[in-house]
Design a protein around this motif. Structure first.
Motif, PDB file in Angstrom:
ATOM      1  N   TYR A  81       0.833  -1.184   0.000  1.00 19.17           N
ATOM      2  CA  TYR A  81       0.000   0.000   0.000  1.00 19.17           C
ATOM      3  C   TYR A  81       0.877   1.246   0.000  1.00 19.17           C
ATOM      4  N   GLN A 132       0.632   5.441   1.099  1.00 16.16           N
ATOM      5  CA  GLN A 132      -0.168   6.396   1.848  1.00 16.16           C
ATOM      6  C   GLN A 132       0.445   7.778   1.796  1.00 16.16           C
ATOM      7  N   GLN A 146      -4.462  11.063   3.948  1.00 19.56           N
ATOM      8  CA  GLN A 146      -5.269  10.149   3.142  1.00 19.56           C
ATOM      9  C   GLN A 146      -5.170   8.743   3.704  1.00 19.56           C
ATOM     10  N   PRO A 149      -4.566   4.647   3.221  1.00 15.64           N
ATOM     11  CA  PRO A 149      -3.675   3.875   2.348  1.00 15.64           C
ATOM     12  C   PRO A 149      -4.362   3.514   1.033  1.00 15.64           C
ATOM     13  N   ARG A 150      -3.545   3.427  -0.011  1.00 17.02           N
ATOM     14  CA  ARG A 150      -4.062   3.058  -1.331  1.00 17.02           C
ATOM     15  C   ARG A 150      -3.408   1.764  -1.779  1.00 17.02           C
TER      16      ARG A 150
END
Lengths: 115, 112
Positions: free
Chosen positions: B36, B38, B42, B44-45
């Motif tokens: 992930y 981050q 924001q 985590p992506r």
């Protein structure tokens, strides 16, 4: 497709007050997670739902924290009463139940400040 | 329980390839490896996930050796916007809360 929605984005409360966070997961995602992230640390998983069932709440401080996921969609995480140490970002994530791995989709989080 | 270890921080320059390694000596047979990204303020992506060998998508590659005790996230030609914290997570969707708790991650700083 809309992502995970959380509200409010920011919350400031005095200690001993109650607070609640709301999460709407991605449509069709049956698994929902609530995380807490302290400054400078990675997210800590508090509770995981499969549909409306809480299947792992082993890291949820149950004396003051509670969560619910009625109808297996939206979820609410509550703290009552809040303490200074609860100041953190509360993140909600969701994933598809048919996936085996940990492909989660996170919301923007709610930043809680307890004064 | 598959505990992960990553470098605390890394610096790189724009246009370079960056490799971030995660150690997970106690990985279980069925565990996946997920990375992930981050950014500040924001959540985590999800970047990439793999089980063995090599996985590539439009943003990164993930290299996993045969023993699966480590993994390497490779970011090609990084830019300033890749400055973020990168986390590796090992487990399954149904893993315990303790296992799905993220470590401290790697702070990647991309310099001009």
């Amino acid at each position: 497709e809309a992502g995970v929605v959380q509200s409010p984005r920011y919350k400031i409360i005095e200690k001993k007050q109650p607070v609640a966070f709301w999460c709407n997961p991605i449509s069709g995602h049956n698994t929902l997670y609530w995380y807490r992230q302290n400054l400078g640390q990675g997210p800590e998983l508090l509770i995981r739902y499969e549909n409306e069932e809480a299947v792992d709440d082993s890291q949820l401080p149950k004396d003051r924290f509670s969560a619910e996921r009625l109808k297996g969609v939206d979820s609410t995480l509550k703290i009552q009463p809040a303490e200074l140490g609860d100041s953190a970002v509360y993140l909600c994530a969701s994933s598809l139940s048919r996936t085996g791995g940990v492909e989660q989709y996170f919301g923007p989080g709610t930043r809680l400040t307890v004064t | 329980l598959a505990k992960t270890t990553q470098p605390i921080s890394m610096d790189s320059y724009e246009g370079q390839e960056v490799n971030i390694t995660c150690s997970h000596n106690n990985i279980a047979t069925n565990d996946y490896i997920t990375w992930y990204q981050q950014f500040p303020s924001q959540g985590p992506r999800f970047i990439i996930q793999g089980y063995k060998t090599k996985v590539t998508n439009e943003v990164a590659s993930l290299f996993i050796p045969a023993d699966r005790k480590s993994s390497t996230l490779s970011l090609p030609r990084v830019s300033l916007s890749d400055t973020a914290v990168y986390y590796c997570l090992v487990g399954l969707r149904k893993s315990s809360a303790r296992q799905l708790t993220f470590g401290s991650g790697t702070q990647l700083t991309v310099l001009p």
